[in-house]
Design a protein around this motif. Sequence first.
Motif, PDB file in Angstrom:
ATOM      1  N   LEU A 111       5.021  13.971   8.389  1.00  0.00           N
ATOM      2  CA  LEU A 111       5.793  13.165   7.445  1.00  0.00           C
ATOM      3  C   LEU A 111       5.522  11.710   7.652  1.00  0.00           C
ATOM      4  O   LEU A 111       5.448  10.921   6.401  1.00  0.00           O
ATOM      5  N   ALA A 112       5.394  11.168   8.844  1.00  0.00           N
ATOM      6  CA  ALA A 112       4.991   9.785   9.313  1.00  0.00           C
ATOM      7  C   ALA A 112       3.745   9.256   8.360  1.00  0.00           C
ATOM      8  O   ALA A 112       3.525   8.356   7.849  1.00  0.00           O
ATOM      9  N   GLY A 113       2.640  10.194   8.531  1.00  0.00           N
ATOM     10  CA  GLY A 113       1.337   9.880   7.751  1.00  0.00           C
ATOM     11  C   GLY A 113       1.525   9.983   6.407  1.00  0.00           C
ATOM     12  O   GLY A 113       0.907   9.174   5.763  1.00  0.00           O
ATOM     13  N   MET A 114       2.261  10.978   5.729  1.00  0.00           N
ATOM     14  CA  MET A 114       2.450  10.719   4.411  1.00  0.00           C
ATOM     15  C   MET A 114       3.074   9.397   3.814  1.00  0.00           C
ATOM     16  O   MET A 114       2.802   8.616   3.042  1.00  0.00           O
ATOM     17  N   LEU A 115       4.042   9.018   4.600  1.00  0.00           N
ATOM     18  CA  LEU A 115       4.878   7.669   4.263  1.00  0.00           C
ATOM     19  C   LEU A 115       4.059   6.398   4.423  1.00  0.00           C
ATOM     20  O   LEU A 115       3.951   5.641   3.478  1.00  0.00           O
ATOM     21  N   LEU A 116       3.118   6.477   5.292  1.00  0.00           N
ATOM     22  CA  LEU A 116       2.413   5.264   5.988  1.00  0.00           C
ATOM     23  C   LEU A 116       1.048   5.337   4.779  1.00  0.00           C
ATOM     24  O   LEU A 116       0.721   4.069   4.485  1.00  0.00           O
TER      25      LEU A 116
END
Length: 272
Positions: free
Chosen positions: A240-245
């Motif tokens: 999820l962090a990778g998607m947001l960034l």
Amino acid sequence: MVIPVHDVNPVQRTPYVTYALIAINFAVFLFTPGIAGSVTGDSGVSQLCHLQAFLERYAAVPQELIHHQMPRLVPTGEVGIGPQGPGCVAAPPDYDKSPPLSVLTAMFLHGSWLHLLGNMLFLLIFGNNIEDRMGHVRFTLFYVACGYVAGYGFALLNDDSGDPLIGASGAIAGVLGAYLVLYPKARVWVLVPFLVFLPLRLPAWIVLGFWFALQAVYSSGGAVSTAGTVAYAAHVVGFLAGMLLAWPLRPGTPPPPAPRSLLWGRQARHTW
């Protein structure tokens, strides 16, 4: 479970950072005490005690990250003889450990050859395109940031755990999340176990979406973090962090090559 082997998504620049991360992970694994001498990661008592002492010092531990509760006794790497037979000797730590820094060092530790090879396969297939899109420096910062978010996210969900958390999975999950955002239509060659390994070429959104769904299901049943188990919650948080960034980079991302057919590499035929 599908096994990715290659994506149909060429890059414009050499992914030096991706290659360097893979090389460093292999080098650290080969120098990890008590583990690299066995293909399975199994070892004798002496090797196991050295491994426990090494992980206690360099792995991330949720209790230490959240509460800064350092253990009073840690394995020393020595073997002692007790009522139950040989075991690892414990003593007060003779070193200072930085919990925030341990998240970084834990990203380069792996519990077995299978753990290492699986992570590096995913990084090799999907990391080059994310590095190509972000550039070398931004990709390095992105990778480390996803690893930290995954590590601290897992620790918050398991703040009473004293088990070591190791592996590059959280950071690599961030790479997978970014790939899903930036290249959802890219084709990925995968092996699907169905009596034999059946090769298929599927859209990335199916491959990575299925992977994420499995991690979410497994994490909902309780996440664990010992060297012999999988921290599924860290995978979910990192993804999820990778998607947001990666989301702000979507508008300027060039599309992958158009596939010639849905599943296979052959040119599609049109019939009347």
